[in-house]
Enzyme design. Structure first.
Site, PDB file in Angstrom:
ATOM      1  N   CYS A 251     -45.418 -15.786 -45.584  1.00  0.00           N
ATOM      2  CA  CYS A 251     -46.369 -16.883 -45.365  1.00  0.00           C
ATOM      3  C   CYS A 251     -47.733 -16.539 -45.984  1.00  0.00           C
ATOM      4  O   CYS A 251     -47.875 -16.539 -47.195  1.00  0.00           O
ATOM      5  CB  CYS A 251     -46.471 -17.202 -43.877  1.00  0.00           C
TER       6      CYS A 251
ATOM      7  N   HIS B   9     -40.770 -18.054 -42.239  1.00  0.00           N
ATOM      8  CA  HIS B   9     -40.810 -16.910 -41.323  1.00  0.00           C
ATOM      9  C   HIS B   9     -39.395 -16.473 -40.959  1.00  0.00           C
ATOM     10  O   HIS B   9     -38.768 -17.050 -40.063  1.00  0.00           O
ATOM     11  CB  HIS B   9     -41.587 -17.268 -40.053  1.00  0.00           C
TER      12      HIS B   9
ATOM     13  N   GLU C 156     -38.531 -13.900 -39.364  1.00  0.00           N
ATOM     14  CA  GLU C 156     -38.517 -13.193 -38.085  1.00  0.00           C
ATOM     15  C   GLU C 156     -38.295 -14.108 -36.888  1.00  0.00           C
ATOM     16  O   GLU C 156     -37.957 -13.649 -35.795  1.00  0.00           O
ATOM     17  CB  GLU C 156     -39.823 -12.401 -37.903  1.00  0.00           C
TER      18      GLU C 156
ATOM     19  N   SER D   2     -45.159   2.848 -10.638  1.00  0.00           N
ATOM     20  CA  SER D   2     -45.238   1.524 -10.028  1.00  0.00           C
ATOM     21  C   SER D   2     -43.923   1.105  -9.382  1.00  0.00           C
ATOM     22  O   SER D   2     -43.866   0.136  -8.652  1.00  0.00           O
ATOM     23  CB  SER D   2     -45.603   0.484 -11.100  1.00  0.00           C
ATOM     24  N   GLY D   3     -42.858   1.846  -9.679  1.00  0.00           N
ATOM     25  CA  GLY D   3     -41.535   1.449  -9.213  1.00  0.00           C
ATOM     26  C   GLY D   3     -40.795   0.626 -10.240  1.00  0.00           C
ATOM     27  O   GLY D   3     -39.605   0.352 -10.088  1.00  0.00           O
ATOM     28  N   GLY D   4     -41.486   0.214 -11.293  1.00  0.00           N
ATOM     29  CA  GLY D   4     -40.877  -0.609 -12.324  1.00  0.00           C
ATOM     30  C   GLY D   4     -40.201   0.210 -13.409  1.00  0.00           C
ATOM     31  O   GLY D   4     -40.240   1.443 -13.420  1.00  0.00           O
ATOM     32  N   VAL D   5     -39.600  -0.498 -14.349  1.00  0.00           N
ATOM     33  CA  VAL D   5     -38.830   0.138 -15.414  1.00  0.00           C
ATOM     34  C   VAL D   5     -39.723   1.017 -16.293  1.00  0.00           C
ATOM     35  O   VAL D   5     -39.379   2.165 -16.602  1.00  0.00           O
ATOM     36  CB  VAL D   5     -38.126  -0.931 -16.278  1.00  0.00           C
ATOM     37  N   ASP D   6     -40.869   0.487 -16.699  1.00  0.00           N
ATOM     38  CA  ASP D   6     -41.705   1.187 -17.689  1.00  0.00           C
ATOM     39  C   ASP D   6     -42.196   2.535 -17.179  1.00  0.00           C
ATOM     40  O   ASP D   6     -42.040   3.565 -17.846  1.00  0.00           O
ATOM     41  CB  ASP D   6     -42.900   0.313 -18.086  1.00  0.00           C
ATOM     42  N   SER D   7     -42.813   2.542 -16.001  1.00  0.00           N
ATOM     43  CA  SER D   7     -43.364   3.800 -15.498  1.00  0.00           C
ATOM     44  C   SER D   7     -42.251   4.776 -15.144  1.00  0.00           C
ATOM     45  O   SER D   7     -42.412   5.995 -15.293  1.00  0.00           O
ATOM     46  CB  SER D   7     -44.272   3.551 -14.284  1.00  0.00           C
TER      47      SER D   7
END
Length: 509
Positions: A78, A166, A168, A220-225
């Site tokens: 683009c 585009h 993507e 945090s208990g989440g996936v990332d941490s």
């Protein structure tokens, strides 16, 4: 390690280019047009992104590509294509017919190495107000639409290409064919960047960076941490100190359940009750950004206090991932716009002497899950819905009080448990409830009520960059609404959010 460079001109789709490249098991990095890295032997190709600018504007991004062009395969998308045409003697003018959205190719050169395998009439996604009116002299046109003659081109004798559409975007039906042609066949990537290779290279980098230093990490208990903690635990073992803070803004009973969960992972975890500190910090604050910053400041203070209880700690680790970075700041200082700030993005205050380590900073959510699977984490943990760092504070519109938190915790508990019981939880990417700062009239037991309204939100997504609302069964929504109104005192109205991202965001604040 082989790397593909994406030069960001501020397009909303730049991150999608990175996603598609990584789906080909190829590592890539996004860098702004005004901070192009020096090109060592690891770089094997370059993609120029789109942009909200016009190449005809005086202040438009106009980087020097002389050290890239002819040295590495180059693909302009683009704005990137228009810029390549303009600096090579072509003419870019305002489109007589602007193309936004779906279009179809009326011509494709199937023998060209970029467009090989694409079919005539292939659907593509357009988003531009300018067009390349006259191509440079040394250009071969390789794709057209009915309205755009120069939809794709190659500079003769160069591995330099430009496309007006585009590839993507999902709506470009054969976009991945084109991207694979460029990345694999033209650039020559070996497609060996996998979750396993990421784990191996990241642990090696962390060992080199951290040595024998002590690291404190906010769980945090989440996936990332959790994935970040597991990576660090495999790297430095007992030198990792994990802290899980009860900020008073977690889901119902979450503090103890998360602590129990971590006992099975072998992590050194300390739970800290800091509810009152956060409630005091948020008292009387209604503005969303101010709330986020107050929460971020409180988190930093808690971790600073806890870090001082650990002798010689040098690093603060965070589970920051790419969408957090993208929404909080322009990518690497580039031209994209800030959407919202995240409490774990933006560095530390001067008084806190810890350095920051973020092993997942360049990963999208689905990539984090694949890395977690490679690390051997439980599927139930990896399938957990994302939950915002500021917690329920940004799902309570207006100021924060203990009463409001308790109301929303009960509503959220009914909704999330209902999704699990109905077998819908795993088909939803993220779900939660929002407490509105409005009251509405209702009738209960022949009496007039004037109570709070709540919103249920459930979305489908891959990485959080875009999302669509989930078509939950009406019968399920009716059941949940009835349970909330009957069981949560203070709520007499439940509505369902059917907004997509964009234009909305997943969270309301």
């Amino acid at each position: 390690m082989e790397k593909l460079l994406i030069i960001d001109f501020g397009s909303q789709y730049t991150q999608l280019i990175a996603r598609r490249v990584r789906e080909l098991n190829v590592y890539c990095e996004i860098h702004p047009y005004n901070k192009i890295p020096s090109l060592d032997t690891d770089w094997k190709g370059v993609i120029l992104s789109g942009s909200p600018y016009s190449v005809r504007e005086e202040n438009a991004p106009k980087p020097d590509l002389s050290l890239i062009r002819k040295e590495l395969p180059l693909l302009g998308v683009c704005y990137g294509a228009q810029y390549l045409a303009q600096i090579s003697g072509g003419e870019v003018l305002p489109s007589k017919i602007r193309e936004y959205g779906r279009a179809n190719l009326s011509y494709v050169n199937n023998t060209n190495e970029l467009t090989k395998g694409m079919s005539n009439n292939s659907q593509v996604w357009m988003s531009h107000g300018d067009t390349i009116k006259n191509a440079p002299k040394n250009v071969e046109i390789i794709a057209s639409t009915v309205d755009v003659d120069i939809a794709g081109f190659q500079f003769i004798g160069e591995k330099t290409f430009g496309i007006q559409f585009h590839p993507e975007v999902y709506h470009s039906s054969e976009g991945m064919v084109l991207l694979k042609n460029f990345v694999v066949n033209i650039c020559g990537f070996s497609q060996d960047w996998t979750p396993a290779s990421f784990v191996e290279s990241t642990i090696a980098e962390l060992k080199n960076k951290l040595q024998n230093d002590k690291v404190v990490l906010g769980l945090s208990g989440g996936v990332d941490s959790t994935v970040a903690a597991t990576l660090l635990h495999q790297t430095i073992g007992k030198n990792l100190y994990c802290i899980f803070v009860d900020n008073g803004l977690l889901r119902k009973d979450e503090f103890q359940s998360v602590l129990n969960q971590y006992q099975h992972l072998g992590l050194n975890v300390k739970g800290v009750d800091a509810k009152n500190k956060f409630y005091n910090a948020l008292a009387g604050i209604s503005d969303p950004e101010t709330k986020r910053k107050a929460i971020g400041k409180a988190f930093i203070e808690v971790f600073d206090e806890e870090a001082h209880l650990i002798s010689d700690v040098k690093w603060l680790a965070q589970g920051t991932i790419y969408p957090d970075v993208i929404e909080s700041v322009s990518v690497n200082g580039g031209a994209s716009q800030t959407i919202k700030s995240h409490h774990n993005v933006g560095g530390l205050p001067d008084y806190m002497k810890l350095k920051v380590v973020e092993p997942l900073r360049l990963l999208f959510k689905d990539e984090v899950r694949r890395v977690g699977k490679t690390l051997g984490l439980n599927e139930n943990l990896l399938g957990r819905h994302p939950f915002p760092g500021p917690g329920l504070a940004i799902r309570i519109l207006g100021d924060i009080t203990l009463e409001k938190v308790q109301i929303l915790q009960e509503v959220d508990h009914i909704f999330i448990n209902g999704l699990r019981e109905a077998g819908l939880y795993d088909s939803v990417w993220q779900a939660g409830a929002i407490l509105l700062p409005v009251q509405s009239v209702g009738v209960m037991g022949d009496e007039r009520t004037y109570e709070k309204a709540v919103v249920l939100r459930a979305v489908e997504s891959t990485d959080g960059m875009t999302a669509d609302w989930c078509h939950l069964p009406y019968e399920f929504l009716a059941k949940i609404s009835n349970e909330i109104i009957n069981r949560v005192k203070g709520v007499n109205r439940v509505v369902y959010d059917i907004s997509s991202k964009p234009p909305a965001t997943i969270e309301w604040e």
